[in-house]
Every structure is written in C-alpha cells, then in structure tokens.
Design a protein around this motif. Structure first.
Motif, PDB file in Angstrom:
ATOM      1  N   ASN A   2      -1.760 -10.318 -27.249  1.00  0.00           N
ATOM      2  CA  ASN A   2      -0.750  -9.441 -27.412  1.00  0.00           C
ATOM      3  C   ASN A   2       0.131  -9.835 -28.692  1.00  0.00           C
ATOM      4  N   LYS A   3       1.452  -8.789 -29.052  1.00  0.00           N
ATOM      5  CA  LYS A   3       2.254  -9.152 -30.164  1.00  0.00           C
ATOM      6  C   LYS A   3       2.971 -10.365 -29.790  1.00  0.00           C
ATOM      7  N   THR A   4       3.608 -10.462 -28.465  1.00  0.00           N
ATOM      8  CA  THR A   4       4.425 -11.613 -28.174  1.00  0.00           C
ATOM      9  C   THR A   4       3.815 -12.880 -28.594  1.00  0.00           C
ATOM     10  N   HIS A   5       2.377 -12.954 -28.086  1.00  0.00           N
ATOM     11  CA  HIS A   5       1.565 -14.428 -28.261  1.00  0.00           C
ATOM     12  C   HIS A   5       1.642 -14.505 -29.563  1.00  0.00           C
ATOM     13  N   GLN A   6       1.363 -13.331 -30.460  1.00  0.00           N
ATOM     14  CA  GLN A   6       1.016 -13.661 -31.906  1.00  0.00           C
ATOM     15  C   GLN A   6       2.353 -14.082 -32.536  1.00  0.00           C
ATOM     16  N   ALA A   7       3.660 -13.815 -32.011  1.00  0.00           N
ATOM     17  CA  ALA A   7       4.740 -14.301 -32.648  1.00  0.00           C
ATOM     18  C   ALA A   7       4.974 -15.684 -32.368  1.00  0.00           C
ATOM     19  N   ARG A 136       2.832  -9.242 -39.439  1.00  0.00           N
ATOM     20  CA  ARG A 136       3.847  -9.688 -39.011  1.00  0.00           C
ATOM     21  C   ARG A 136       4.139 -10.322 -37.617  1.00  0.00           C
ATOM     22  N   ALA A 137       3.077  -9.991 -36.866  1.00  0.00           N
ATOM     23  CA  ALA A 137       3.305 -10.259 -35.763  1.00  0.00           C
ATOM     24  C   ALA A 137       4.540  -9.425 -34.772  1.00  0.00           C
ATOM     25  N   ALA A 138       4.939  -8.462 -35.613  1.00  0.00           N
ATOM     26  CA  ALA A 138       6.235  -7.683 -35.185  1.00  0.00           C
ATOM     27  C   ALA A 138       5.702  -6.194 -34.416  1.00  0.00           C
ATOM     28  N   SER A 139       6.669  -5.688 -33.883  1.00  0.00           N
ATOM     29  CA  SER A 139       6.369  -4.538 -33.251  1.00  0.00           C
ATOM     30  C   SER A 139       7.484  -3.462 -33.388  1.00  0.00           C
ATOM     31  N   VAL A 140       7.006  -2.063 -33.620  1.00  0.00           N
ATOM     32  CA  VAL A 140       7.954  -0.981 -33.439  1.00  0.00           C
ATOM     33  C   VAL A 140       7.516  -0.084 -32.547  1.00  0.00           C
ATOM     34  N   GLU A 141       8.497   0.239 -31.462  1.00  0.00           N
ATOM     35  CA  GLU A 141       7.746   1.039 -30.359  1.00  0.00           C
ATOM     36  C   GLU A 141       9.079   2.192 -30.151  1.00  0.00           C
ATOM     37  N   THR A 142       8.572   3.431 -29.476  1.00  0.00           N
ATOM     38  CA  THR A 142       9.473   4.379 -28.957  1.00  0.00           C
ATOM     39  C   THR A 142       8.768   5.047 -27.665  1.00  0.00           C
ATOM     40  N   SER A 143       9.821   5.819 -26.928  1.00  0.00           N
ATOM     41  CA  SER A 143       9.294   6.381 -25.689  1.00  0.00           C
ATOM     42  C   SER A 143      10.360   7.180 -25.268  1.00  0.00           C
ATOM     43  N   ILE A 144       9.969   7.995 -24.228  1.00  0.00           N
ATOM     44  CA  ILE A 144      11.066   8.961 -23.633  1.00  0.00           C
ATOM     45  C   ILE A 144      10.856   8.807 -22.205  1.00  0.00           C
ATOM     46  N   SER A 145      11.683   8.499 -21.217  1.00  0.00           N
ATOM     47  CA  SER A 145      11.641   8.407 -19.940  1.00  0.00           C
ATOM     48  C   SER A 145      12.307   9.513 -19.234  1.00  0.00           C
ATOM     49  N   THR A 146      12.547   9.492 -17.927  1.00  0.00           N
ATOM     50  CA  THR A 146      13.250  10.518 -17.120  1.00  0.00           C
ATOM     51  C   THR A 146      14.748  10.742 -17.795  1.00  0.00           C
ATOM     52  N   SER A 150      14.201   5.972 -26.019  1.00  0.00           N
ATOM     53  CA  SER A 150      14.345   4.485 -26.343  1.00  0.00           C
ATOM     54  C   SER A 150      13.542   4.254 -27.724  1.00  0.00           C
ATOM     55  N   GLY A 151      13.955   3.562 -28.639  1.00  0.00           N
ATOM     56  CA  GLY A 151      13.395   3.068 -29.669  1.00  0.00           C
ATOM     57  C   GLY A 151      13.497   1.335 -29.928  1.00  0.00           C
ATOM     58  N   SER A 152      12.427   0.548 -30.067  1.00  0.00           N
ATOM     59  CA  SER A 152      12.763  -0.728 -30.082  1.00  0.00           C
ATOM     60  C   SER A 152      11.978  -1.523 -31.253  1.00  0.00           C
ATOM     61  N   PHE A 153      12.321  -2.549 -31.527  1.00  0.00           N
ATOM     62  CA  PHE A 153      11.587  -3.506 -32.755  1.00  0.00           C
ATOM     63  C   PHE A 153      11.922  -4.953 -32.461  1.00  0.00           C
ATOM     64  N   SER A 154      10.748  -5.808 -32.675  1.00  0.00           N
ATOM     65  CA  SER A 154      10.851  -7.139 -32.610  1.00  0.00           C
ATOM     66  C   SER A 154      10.253  -7.822 -33.787  1.00  0.00           C
ATOM     67  N   ALA A 155      10.855  -9.006 -34.334  1.00  0.00           N
ATOM     68  CA  ALA A 155      10.191  -9.691 -35.431  1.00  0.00           C
ATOM     69  C   ALA A 155      10.711 -11.112 -35.590  1.00  0.00           C
ATOM     70  N   LEU A 156       9.896 -11.887 -36.191  1.00  0.00           N
ATOM     71  CA  LEU A 156      10.508 -13.103 -36.831  1.00  0.00           C
ATOM     72  C   LEU A 156      11.795 -12.964 -37.420  1.00  0.00           C
ATOM     73  N   SER A 157      12.759 -14.033 -37.485  1.00  0.00           N
ATOM     74  CA  SER A 157      13.910 -13.526 -38.517  1.00  0.00           C
ATOM     75  C   SER A 157      13.533 -13.699 -39.798  1.00  0.00           C
TER      76      SER A 157
END
Length: 502
Positions: A2-7, A136-146, A150-157
């Motif tokens: 998964n992306k966390t392990h890649q990072a 880049r072992a990074a992520s960008v995600e979006t979702s909608i709950s009840t 939300s939108g999110s990203f994670s990356a090496l600095s």
C-alpha cells in the motif's frame, strides 16, 4: 504494497547501508553477550498481584503549536508543523454530505466523492493522476460521507509541491469523466447485489431503518433505480452546489515551513471564487420511526442469531455526555456488566455489547445486542433487558464507578497519540460548531461523574418502552420462539428489487 508502505520504503532506502553495519556489529557482539548472561547469577522475580502494581500518573495532554487563519474567499486553514518525519499530509472538510442528496438519487453524493478523484481534472486524467502519485509514493483521495465531504493528500516533503498542486486540481477542477462514472456505478450495482450476503450487514442496515425510518437520509439505501437515475450532469450539479472555498476547512500537518506553505495555499486556492449568497440546506430532522416492537429477518441457513436492540439516542453536545460515557464503560467491554453477566456467567452470547452512540449534529442511537446460538436468542434478549433495568433501578457500586472512570480517563490520552489526531479534532469541532476545548471539558466531566450521575442518566436516557428489537436468524431453530417476547413479531422483507423492474 500500500501507499503508506511505499512511502516508508522510500524514506528508509538511504539508511539501509547503516542498518547493515549495525546488524553486522550486533552479530559480532552476540557471543560476548551470551557469555556474560551465562556467567551472571539468576535472579528469581517474585510475581505481584495486579492490585499491588503501581503506575505513574497520566501525563498532561499538550496541544502542539498550530496556526489558524482564513483566506479572503472564506476558506479556513490550519497549519501544524511536525518535523519528526519527512512527510506532509493534508485534509479538507467540505460542508456537504449524502444526507443532502435527492431521495430519488440516493448514491449520488458517494459517486461525486469517488469520481471527483478517479475521473481526473481539466489538466490530468484519472490514470495520469494515478501514475504521477504512484511514482512518488503519494496519494490524493476524495469521498463524501453522511455529514461531510473530504479530500486528502499525503507525500514525502520533497514531493509536497507537486502533490499539493494535484490535490488543488482535484478539489477545484474535476471533470467527472463519463467512463469513470459508469465504472463506479457498475461497482455500486455489484455491492447492491451482495448486500444480503453478511448477516451482520443485514442487522446493521435494517436496524438503522427501524430507528430512523427507511426514507430517512440516515438510513436509506442505494437501489438499482436510484443508481440508474444518476447522470454525469447530476454529479456536476452536486459539486457546483456544495464545493466552495467558504464551505471548506483545510488542515495540513508535517515537515514544512509555514510561511512557504501559506504562500503555496494562497497561490493554489486564493483565486477560488466563493458562491454568491447561497445558503446551506438545514440538517435533516430526526425522529424515531418504530416505537418498540420485535422484528425478524429469516435466514434459514444460519445456525446462530444476530441481535440488535435499542432506540434513538443523542448528540455529543449533550450536557450529560460525560456521564453517559461512564455508563457505557459500566455496561460494555471486558469487565462490563453485559460481558460479565450475559456472556461469562450465563454463557448466552459469543459477543455482547451495549453503548450510547451519539453524533455531532443529529441524534445517534442507543444500541445493544450480540450474537448467540439459535436456541439462546430469547434468553439473550431477556438477559440484556434485565441488565438495562438493573442499571436504571440500582446504583452502580463505588468499585464499578472507579473502574469505569479509570478506563475512560486512561484511554483519553490515546486521542492525542499523534499530532494529526489533534489537528483532525480541531477541524472537526470547528466544522460542527463545537468549542476547540470540547474534549477537555469532557475529560473534566468524566472526573466529576458520581454514582448518582450514572443512575440519573441511566433512568433518563435508557428507555425500555422504546427499545426496538431486531433478530436476524433461522426461524425454525429459534426455540423458544420470538413470540414469547411479543405476540406481534414483524417479519422484514429484505428482497433486493430486481434491476429491470425497479
């Protein structure tokens, strides 16, 4: 992987040579260490009873330093530097939710949240985004709950500029590619077809309908017909209605310089225009649909029953929330009354639980139940009802109170294990209009809770006459039958409407 392990793999690559040297050194020293241990006299440790163990007092919770400010377009920003690891992550909360989608298009918000990312932007297709992020072992995600988007990203600095740019694109310039929408709808249709495969899922879904009503935005389900009603134009319209800077809270944490990050945020989000005087729809109202009663879903293949019981609950901002959480601990978990009496002493359940489960801006539920063999179904329900009545009529003991409060307070520190948890809470409290020190007020409320408080909230909030009882199980194997509980047992039809006829 998964992306966390890649990072993590990328971060540690440069340290492999050093680790190899340390490992070789330890290998050389191991024989000497063994010799020393063999020559040392053995010391017998005397085991202590658990009541003799002493622990250091709980540490004071410290909120990491952070900055909160607002862009001219109304977007709220939180920045929290954390230089422990070369990582940066961000989360955006958007004032929307699937509870706001039209009743004939249930599933729309979830598709917006999914295809917003998979469908790509005006500059990059979804597949191009995948490739750029995976490199880049990074992520960008979006979702909608009840109750939120939300939108999110994670990356090496070292990659944060590139990844943040992609995140800004996704949030402001999604194209909702038609082929990705069709793929998402096919996947959703597959989930509809499989939704009765797991009896736990059946119990959870149908219980929510009994409490909130099957038409309530807090309990309704996606059907083939509502899915078929959704077009790309619907996704675009939903996005344009709810995604605006003044309705967004952005929080970023990690290894960055705040001044540089502020400039980057201004560059990428500062020109995003706010909506023109559009009011947010009110939060949908809630009332309990079924006032008591016994309901049944027949699943002849089962050898055990899945039981859920309860009634409408409340919100986190209740003045009695802290005392209710102490009551939860008295009821629930290892050492709780339900576990000790129903599971351990009477042996009536494989698992048993009971807790007051609030929500931020609409009533949650009080829910209790468990899993048991078929012939233990009625005894289990009676035993749970008996324990609820005991809580209402008999004060908890000083030992129970002390133990429950200790467990709640000891677990409190785990809300702050990581600075990202603290940032998430600050954002969530602002999103729902709670004070930023809400959790500390709760902590003080727990410390102040008395035996009288626990009994008072048990009498006030646990309402046996409103308890709805749902059983998913094998009708022929449940002996004594459910009719011994109530002369009127209502069978629920969970047949999935046919795709062609719906």
């Amino acid at each position: 992987m998964n992306k966390t392990h890649q990072a993590q793999g990328k971060m540690t690559r440069q340290g492999k040579h050093l680790k190899r040297k340390i490992r070789n050194l330890l290998f050389l020293l191991l024989p000497f260490a063994v010799c020393l241990l063999l020559r040392s006299p053995a010391v017998a440790a005397t085991a202590k009873h658990y009541t003799e163990l002493q622990f250091a007092p709980l540490p004071e919770i410290q909120i990491p330093a952070y900055t909160r400010y607002k862009l001219d377009n109304g977007m709220v920003v939180y920045l929290m530097e954390d230089h422990e690891l070369p990582l940066v992550s961000g989360t955006a909360l958007i004032r929307t939710g699937d509870r706001l989608e039209p009743v004939d298009k249930v599933g729309l918000a979830g598709l917006v949240g999914e295809v917003m990312r998979t469908g790509g932007t005006t500059k990059h297709s979804g597949d191009q985004l995948n490739q750029l992020l995976e490199q880049r072992a990074a992520s960008v995600e979006t979702s909608i709950s009840t109750a939120a988007g939300s939108g999110s990203f994670s990356a090496l600095s070292e990659d944060v500029d590139t990844v943040f740019d992609l995140f800004a694109e996704v949030m402001q310039q999604p194209v909702f590619a038609p082929e990705k929408l069709e793929l998402a709808k096919r996947q959703q249709a597959g989930q509809i077809a499989r939704r009765n495969d797991d009896p736990n899922d059946i119990a959870g879904r149908e219980f929510q309908k009994l409490i909130y009503g099957d038409k309530s935005p807090y309990a309704r389900t996606v059907e083939y017909q509502t899915l078929n009603n959704i077009s790309r134009e619907d996704l675009v319209a939903f996005y344009e209605k709810y995604f605006h800077p003044e309705d967004m809270i952005l929080g970023i944490i990690g290894d960055f310089d705040s001044a540089t990050m502020r400039s980057r945020i201004q560059e990428k989000f500062g020109d995003w225009k706010p909506a023109s005087q559009q009011e947010m729809p009110p939060v949908p109202s809630v009332s309990q649909s079924k006032q008591g009663g016994v309901f049944f879903v027949n699943q002849p293949q089962l050898t055990q029953s899945y039981v859920q019981m309860g009634h409408l609950g409340g919100q986190f901002n209740s003045p009695d929330y802290a005392a209710l959480d102490v009551l939860n601990q008295v009821m629930n978990g290892f050492g709780g009354r339900l576990f000790n009496e129903v599971r351990s002493r009477q042996g009536l359940a494989y698992s048993v639980y009971g807790y007051w489960s609030p929500r931020f801006d609409y009533p949650g539920v009080f829910i209790t139940g468990g899993q048991t063999r078929s012939d233990g179904t009625v005894p289990l329900i009676k035993a749970i009802l008996s324990e609820i009545e005991q809580l209402r009529t008999t004060p908890v003991t000083p030992t129970e109170l002390a133990s429950a409060k200790d467990q709640v307070l000891n677990s409190f520190v785990f809300n702050f294990q990581d600075p990202s948890q603290t940032l998430s809470r600050l954002m969530r409290y602002e999103y729902y209009g709670y004070p930023e020190d809400f959790l500390f007020r709760y902590q003080q409320g727990v410390k102040a809770t008395t035996i009288e408080d626990v009994q008072r909230v048990a009498q006030k909030y646990l309402q046996p006459d409103k308890i709805v009882t749902l059983v998913v199980g094998n009708a022929s194997a449940i002996q004594p039958p459910l009719t011994t509980l109530s002369g009127n047992v209502t069978s629920l039809d969970i047949t999935i409407p046919d795709q062609k006829s719906s």
